[in-house]
Design a protein around this motif. Structure first.
Motif: not given
Length: 442
Positions: A67-79
């Motif tokens: 919301e602040k920057t416009g950058a999209k994010t993706q999260f990967t859970s590693t365990g």
């Protein structure tokens, strides 16, 4: 292994300017885009151990950054096997941009492999201003700051059922011996004193570390954590002896030693705060509150409360912590956006996002305690921040994973063996030293 020197890419963005920062490369500010969304069109991939509610809450932080920057994010859970997963991704040409590293030893490994970018000038400035030096030290390797500690754990908290202690007529103890005595009084009232999660070896390392830090002191703790002091040192034997007083007392542990070895961490919380309580107290970090609240509907401060892990003998009350440090991988595809994300995580604004939804502590001393949702969490957070440089990071998390972080091996297994039979602290210390020496040599 010698750490390969890397060149820090300029990562200052309009986001950094919005935080009152300047370019980190020595020239004028570098813009990553235009308008109100300076990082629009860029995507960062963030990897970390979190899953479930923790991942859901961290996603709110990622969304706030978008919301602040416009950058999209993706999260990967590693365990839990962060090192293996991240290493495989790097070898496959698919390195994440940012990793939330839960162990000092893994952060050091990543730096020594040459995988990390040092933090930008903007991020370093925030760390210098907003964090106790101890957090900077744990995030640094060979004098370069790589890790930004975003989420912390306070691992010197003993959680209890107020009803159980009231029924037994005991109050929160001020010393380790008083805690054991209070536990015996609780057991006489019909409940076991402690629920111990012996099935999870990491909980036993936390027990040991609190006892050792208080009884032996911070200098000895640091030396043992670095394996500059051997595990056969008399101070280790003394701490094991102290811990053994609890482990061998059948009045104090729910289900005795066998029951403890068959109880995992969530089960240990359930035995105190679940529908059929079997114990009055459970030792572990502040995250006990999240389990008690989310899984068993307990109201923190009323149905579930804590007291600080008490001082052992003539020592001071310990403050052992853990935490997740954000690092930027040099092989990531979006280095500017990744570093801007770390600059954001270094602000109180970012910490407040997670603090408001719970299950979170920040080592950032500029975060307003009012951001936390309840008085107990505020008290825990204040204790962590007020401890300043006396905080000591979880010792097992500083060790090579073969010794301090592997199920069924090293310290985890040997302390489980000690829980099963605590009659010979010297023999346990010798076994710990043998395992440690091999892990540190490798």
């Amino acid at each position: 292994m010698m750490r390969r020197r890397t060149t820090l890419l300029a990562s200052c963005t309009a986001l950094a300017l919005s935080l009152g920062a300047t370019a980190c490369g020595g020239g004028g500010p570098v813009s990553a885009g235009g308008g109100d969304k300076p990082l629009s069109g860029q995507t960062i991939n963030v990897a970390g151990v979190w899953s479930g509610s923790e991942q859901k809450n961290f996603q709110k932080v990622l969304d706030a950054f978008t919301e602040k920057t416009g950058a999209k994010t993706q999260f990967t859970s590693t365990g839990d096997n962060v090192s293996t997963v991240v290493g495989s991704k790097i070898e496959g040409g698919n390195a994440p941009d940012v990793v939330m590293v839960p162990q000092v030893g893994v952060l050091q490994q990543f730096a020594e492999e040459g995988w990390l970018r040092p933090l930008s000038k903007t991020a370093r400035k925030s760390v210098d201003a907003n964090y106790a030096d101890v957090w900077k030290n744990y995030g640094s390797v060979d004098g370069s700051l790589y890790g930004l500690y975003f989420k912390a754990a306070h691992k010197s908290t003993v959680w209890y059922s107020p009803d159980a202690l009231d029924e037994a007529g005991v109050e929160a103890p001020a010393s380790y011996d008083a805690m054991l005595e209070a536990g015996r009084t609780v057991s006489e009232s019909g409940l076991a004193a402690f629920s111990v999660a012996g099935q999870d070896g990491w909980t036993l390392t936390d027990w040991f570390e609190n006892v050792y830090l208080s009884q032996a002191g911070p200098e000895k703790y640091d030396a043992l954590a670095a394996h500059e002091t051997k595990w056969t040192d008399p101070s280790v034997v003394a701490a094991l002896t102290t811990l053994g007083k609890l482990f061998k007392d059948k009045e104090l542990i729910a289900g005795g030693q066998k029951g403890a070895l068959n109880t995992d961490f969530p089960g240990s919380v359930e035995k105190v705060f679940g529908p059929e309580p079997a114990a009055g107290m459970v030792y572990e970090g502040d995250f006990v509150a999240g389990v008690a609240k989310d899984q068993f509907g307990k109201k923190i401060g009323e149905d579930a409360d804590f007291f600080p892990f008490p001082a052992v003998g003539d020592g001071k009350a310990p403050v052992v912590s853990g935490g997740d440090a954000a690092v930027v991988l040099k092989d990531g595809k979006s280095p500017k956006a990744a570093m801007a994300f770390l600059e954001y995580l270094a602000t109180p604004e970012a910490s407040a996002v997670w603090a408001e939804v719970g299950g979170f502590l920040s080592p950032n001393k500029e975060l307003d305690l009012a951001s936390y949702g309840d008085d107990i969490t505020r008290e825990t957070a204040k204790s962590l921040v007020d401890a300043g440089d006396s905080v000591r990071f979880d010792m097992s998390d500083q060790a090579p994973a073969a010794f301090g972080g592997t199920k069924g091996a090293g310290e985890w297994k040997l302390l489980q063996d000690f829980l099963r039979d605590p009659s010979d602290p010297k023999a346990t210390a010798a076994a710990l030293e043998k395992a440690a020496a091999k892990a540190y040599q490798d």
